[in-house]
Design a protein around this motif. Structure first.
Motif, mmCIF file in Angstrom:
data_model
loop_
_atom_site.group_PDB
_atom_site.id
_atom_site.type_symbol
_atom_site.label_atom_id
_atom_site.label_comp_id
_atom_site.label_asym_id
_atom_site.label_seq_id
_atom_site.Cartn_x
_atom_site.Cartn_y
_atom_site.Cartn_z
ATOM 1 N N LYS A 37 0.810 -1.227 0.000
ATOM 2 C CA LYS A 37 0.000 0.000 0.000
ATOM 3 C C LYS A 37 0.837 1.268 0.000
ATOM 4 C CE LYS A 37 -3.746 -2.323 2.504
ATOM 5 N NZ LYS A 37 -4.562 -2.324 3.736
ATOM 6 N N GLY A 38 2.082 1.162 0.485
ATOM 7 C CA GLY A 38 2.951 2.329 0.502
ATOM 8 C C GLY A 38 2.610 3.311 1.605
ATOM 9 N N PHE A 39 3.203 4.504 1.505
ATOM 10 C CA PHE A 39 2.998 5.561 2.494
ATOM 11 C C PHE A 39 2.272 6.730 1.832
ATOM 12 C CE2 PHE A 39 6.953 3.342 3.523
ATOM 13 C CZ PHE A 39 6.722 2.953 4.835
ATOM 14 N N SER A 40 1.582 7.503 2.641
ATOM 15 C CA SER A 40 0.890 8.672 2.103
ATOM 16 C C SER A 40 1.900 9.745 1.706
ATOM 17 C CB SER A 40 -0.078 9.239 3.148
ATOM 18 O OG SER A 40 0.650 9.772 4.249
ATOM 19 N N ASP A 41 1.481 10.617 0.784
ATOM 20 C CA ASP A 41 2.358 11.709 0.349
ATOM 21 C C ASP A 41 2.748 12.608 1.528
ATOM 22 O OD1 ASP A 41 2.230 10.780 -2.217
ATOM 23 O OD2 ASP A 41 0.660 12.184 -2.858
ATOM 24 N N SER A 42 1.800 12.834 2.425
ATOM 25 C CA SER A 42 2.084 13.716 3.563
ATOM 26 C C SER A 42 3.104 13.103 4.513
ATOM 27 C CB SER A 42 0.790 14.032 4.327
ATOM 28 O OG SER A 42 0.202 12.843 4.836
ATOM 29 N N SER A 43 3.033 11.789 4.704
ATOM 30 C CA SER A 43 3.998 11.144 5.607
ATOM 31 C C SER A 43 5.391 11.147 4.994
ATOM 32 C CB SER A 43 3.562 9.713 5.931
ATOM 33 O OG SER A 43 3.566 8.902 4.766
ATOM 34 N N ILE A 44 5.477 10.988 3.666
ATOM 35 C CA ILE A 44 6.781 11.030 3.003
ATOM 36 C C ILE A 44 7.361 12.438 3.066
ATOM 37 C CG2 ILE A 44 7.947 10.804 0.772
ATOM 38 C CD1 ILE A 44 5.950 8.586 0.090
ATOM 39 N N GLU A 45 6.524 13.445 2.826
ATOM 40 C CA GLU A 45 6.985 14.830 2.905
ATOM 41 C C GLU A 45 7.469 15.158 4.309
ATOM 42 O OE1 GLU A 45 5.322 19.416 2.374
ATOM 43 O OE2 GLU A 45 3.984 17.712 2.017
ATOM 44 N N ALA A 46 6.720 14.676 5.328
ATOM 45 C CA ALA A 46 7.104 14.935 6.721
ATOM 46 C C ALA A 46 8.435 14.282 7.051
ATOM 47 C CB ALA A 46 6.016 14.424 7.663
ATOM 48 N N ALA A 47 8.606 13.030 6.598
ATOM 49 C CA ALA A 47 9.851 12.316 6.889
ATOM 50 C C ALA A 47 11.042 12.994 6.211
ATOM 51 C CB ALA A 47 9.732 10.863 6.430
ATOM 52 N N LEU A 48 10.868 13.375 4.942
ATOM 53 C CA LEU A 48 11.959 14.035 4.222
ATOM 54 C C LEU A 48 12.324 15.369 4.852
ATOM 55 C CD1 LEU A 48 11.199 13.354 0.443
ATOM 56 C CD2 LEU A 48 13.224 12.673 1.731
ATOM 57 N N ASN A 49 11.307 16.148 5.248
ATOM 58 C CA ASN A 49 11.580 17.445 5.865
ATOM 59 C C ASN A 49 12.316 17.276 7.189
ATOM 60 O OD1 ASN A 49 11.048 20.477 6.061
ATOM 61 N ND2 ASN A 49 10.142 19.738 7.972
ATOM 62 N N THR A 50 11.895 16.279 7.965
ATOM 63 C CA THR A 50 12.546 16.032 9.261
ATOM 64 C C THR A 50 14.003 15.649 9.066
ATOM 65 O OG1 THR A 50 10.448 15.302 10.247
ATOM 66 C CG2 THR A 50 12.480 14.629 11.350
ATOM 67 N N ILE A 51 14.271 14.776 8.098
ATOM 68 C CA ILE A 51 15.648 14.348 7.841
ATOM 69 C C ILE A 51 16.482 15.510 7.323
ATOM 70 C CG2 ILE A 51 17.075 12.868 6.365
ATOM 71 C CD1 ILE A 51 14.752 10.820 6.470
ATOM 72 N N GLU A 52 15.942 16.260 6.369
ATOM 73 C CA GLU A 52 16.701 17.371 5.799
ATOM 74 C C GLU A 52 16.954 18.452 6.843
ATOM 75 O OE1 GLU A 52 16.713 20.317 1.884
ATOM 76 O OE2 GLU A 52 15.064 18.890 2.180
#
Length: 660
Positions: A39-54
């Motif tokens: 099913k993958g991850f939602s776009d918002s969860s991916i954006e949140a994870a990337l922003n947190t890492i960056e």
């Protein structure tokens, strides 16, 4: 550093009565991973994870650890395996390449493939079940005693004499200081190398009315704003103090009226560098009134600071407290964490009990984070089921009591241009808050007297406690107060002396000879509380004896000029420790809360730099008097060790309490 990265996940508190339950855990993990792969991850969860890492990579916040050393160690992770040491530092290109992959492939395909390859379809895995055994320690002790008995029978009188002599030689070697000639081989600084002036942190203060202050620290932060919103606890009733840590978790882990927990978490991850809420409680010098606040702390880039304020305002006004199942889960998580902490960090709990016998601030802290809080959480877990309406009512009362602008403090750290640009956003956030706690709160005036220092009922009775838990080691604490139990006056030399005592007498007697993982002491210059603590200690009563022997050590101490100088410089090293911008701003904020002026800090620095041998001896005299007049012991220990200690120290009249 592992060449092959590992991924681990598990559950705590699984009912092991039925072996099928244990097998269900592994299947649950694999099924969940397979579902994510499909099913993958939602776009918002991916954006949140990337922003947190960056955000984390760009900020490069290493805390009190020097950035240079951190970068060196990061490069070593690749270098030790013959890879380019600069690769781990070139994260921008790697992150850009990953973002490009996200555009070229669907997230489900990208992450799904990785999850299947490295987790679901990877047979290189192991499942470990850790099962409790209440008789294990006795079995191990019996087995060890059996081996010792066999060994003893095989030894001659000559063997025994030789072993005893070697033991005595080892003890003598451990207790003998290094010769001055050896110590002189170590390069050292001179007092003339140490700056005489204390370091100052730029701070500007402005008022917004209704006793609201805004502290600003003009420090370069690379366009990141570090912000703390502190709400005083003057309207929090005494009987609800135990709920404060859980209430703080609710701020970021329960969601709001319009977002569930996951959506709020993702929103925080997309727009900020993180938000947390916690309580801060401390005694104030020469005041009965404690310093007590709930602090909402976070960070965001300058262009997203308005959104940061919107999130905090949304949480403060609209936090969703009416979620019985989620709160119950958080309570169980809290209990599990506390049980692990009591066994693993028992010294902090023991010291908390001693502090709670002496001052209202420490007693409030113990209610919010000590043994008392653990016991209250266990009761709360049952109350959630039996009387949810009452629990919800208490949480809603706390929200109304805490979040008000009256008595609020705002702390901001950024460069001047950034601070100027966000001023209106800060003012707007503050103005949107209620002016004061509602006048119709169902709180008796006497229930708020703890905050003014007029209610001593929070204090624990002065007694020597043994807190019983399943453990193979002890955590032994002893405390007294030099300000209330003697005429000792605050002096900077006390910082040098307590550090020296930790690194010499207590290190040698409690750690080297006694076998504990740690033995140390601390002196709270604000309250006058002096504390001894040991960590993972095989001894209990012997450690107490070593604590008592420290006063004689100080009184009879002889120090040459070199050793005294090293002690002073080591203390200054702690005071002038490396700090990043966020830490500097937060340090200045804490000084403001505790009413510590730059003039007072300079005086203390002068006293530290001027420490003499006489200061050590005077401190030893005061400590001896305080410990003889009014001192208590608290230890986290096992039932067997408690019985032995009770017999060996009858004069202490230990009170044993089963905790776990």
């Amino acid at each position: 550093e592992l060449r092959q990265p590992t991924f681990s996940i598990g559950l705590k508190g699984v009912d092991a009565g039925d072996e099928a339950n244990l097998k269900k855990v592994e299947q649950l993990v694999l099924d969940t991973l397979a579902s994510l792969a499909d099913k993958g991850f939602s776009d918002s969860s991916i954006e949140a994870a990337l922003n947190t890492i960056e955000f984390s990579l760009r900020e490069n916040n290493t805390g009190s650890f020097p950035r240079g050393l951190s970068l060196m160690l990061r490069s070593m992770a690749a270098w030790i395996y013959d890879k380019d040491p600069f690769d781990p530092l070139k994260w921008e290109d790697q992150l850009a390449a990953f973002k490009l992959k996200l555009k070229e492939q669907t997230p489900t395909k990208l992450f799904g493939g990785l999850i299947r390859k490295y987790l679901v379809d990877n047979p290189h895995r192991v499942t470990v079940n850790l099962l409790p055994n209440t008789t294990l320690q006795k079995e191990l002790d019996s087995e060890e005693q059996g081996r010792l008995d066999v060994l003893r029978k095989s030894m001659t009188e000559s063997d025994i004499s030789e072993l005893m002599q070697k033991t005595q030689d080892l003890k003598t070697h451990q207790e003998t200081p290094d010769p001055p000639s050896a110590l002189k081989c170590i390069p050292t600084l001179a007092l003339s190398d140490i700056p005489k002036e204390s370091q100052k942190i730029p701070t500007a203060i402005r008022s917004l009315g209704q006793n609201v202050e805004v502290l600003s620290h003009d420090i370069f932060t690379n366009d990141v704003v570090y912000a703390e919103f502190a709400f005083d606890m003057s309207s929090v009733p005494k009987h609800l103090l135990y709920l404060i840590p859980l209430f703080c978790r609710c701020m970021t882990e329960m969601g709001t009226k319009s977002e569930d927990f996951v959506e709020l978490t993702e929103r925080i991850g997309r727009k900020t560098g993180g938000i947390s809420a916690y309580s801060f409680t401390s005694p104030l010098k020469e005041e009965e009134k404690p310093c007590a606040y709930i602090i909402v702390r976070g960070k965001a880039t300058r262009d997203k600071f308005a959104e940061y304020c919107e999130i905090v305002e949304d949480i403060v006004k609209n936090v969703e407290l009416n979620n019985k199942d989620r709160l119950k889960q958080m309570v169980f998580e809290t209990i599990a964490g506390q049980e692990a902490a009591i066994v693993g960090r028992g010294h902090s709990y023991a010291m908390g009990r001693l502090g709670a016998q002496r001052g209202i601030a420490n007693a409030a802290s113990e209610q919010m984070g000590g043994i008392s809080n653990y016991l209250a959480m266990k009761e709360l877990a049952e109350k959630i089921e039996s009387d949810w309406d009452s629990v919800l009512s208490d949480l809603q009362l706390l929200r109304q009591a805490v979040f008000k602008k009256e008595g609020m403090l705002v702390n901001l750290t950024a460069d001047e241009a950034t601070l100027t640009s966000i001023e209106s956003q800060v003012d707007g956030f503050v103005s949107a808050l209620p002016g004061a706690a509602p006048t119709d709160l169902a709180v008796q005036g006497s229930d708020l007297a703890w905050y003014t220092g007029e209610d001593s009922s929070l204090l624990l009775p002065k007694e020597n406690e043994l807190l019983l838990v399943p453990t193979q080691v002890n955590y032994v604490a002893k405390g007294t107060n030099l300000y209330t139990d003697t005429d000792y006056a605050p002096h900077g030399s006390s910082v040098v002396i307590s550090k020296y005592l930790s690194t010499t007498w207590l290190w040698d007697r409690v750690r080297v000879v006694g076998g504990a993982y740690g033995g140390f002491c601390s002196f709270d210059n604000t309250s006058g509380m002096f504390s001894f603590m040991s960590y993972r200690d095989p001894n209990l009563t012997k450690t107490i004896d070593n604590y008592d022997g420290s006063t004689g050590f100080l009184k009879d101490l002889t120090l040459d000029e070199d050793e005294l100088t090293k002690s002073i410089i080591a203390t200054i090293g702690d005071i002038d420790s490396y700090q990043l911008p966020d830490s500097k701003g937060y340090t200045a904020f804490m000084r403001h809360l505790l009413k510590v002026s730059d003039e007072e800090r300079q005086q203390r620095r002068d006293e530290i730099l001027g420490t003499t041998l006489k200061d050590f001896k005077d401190f030893g005299e005061a400590l001896e008097s305080a410990m003889a007049n009014n001192s208590q012991v608290c230890a986290v220990t096992s039932k067997d060790m408690a019985s032995q200690a009770t017999e060996e120290k009858r004069d202490l009249s230990f009170v044993s309490k089963q905790i776990l």
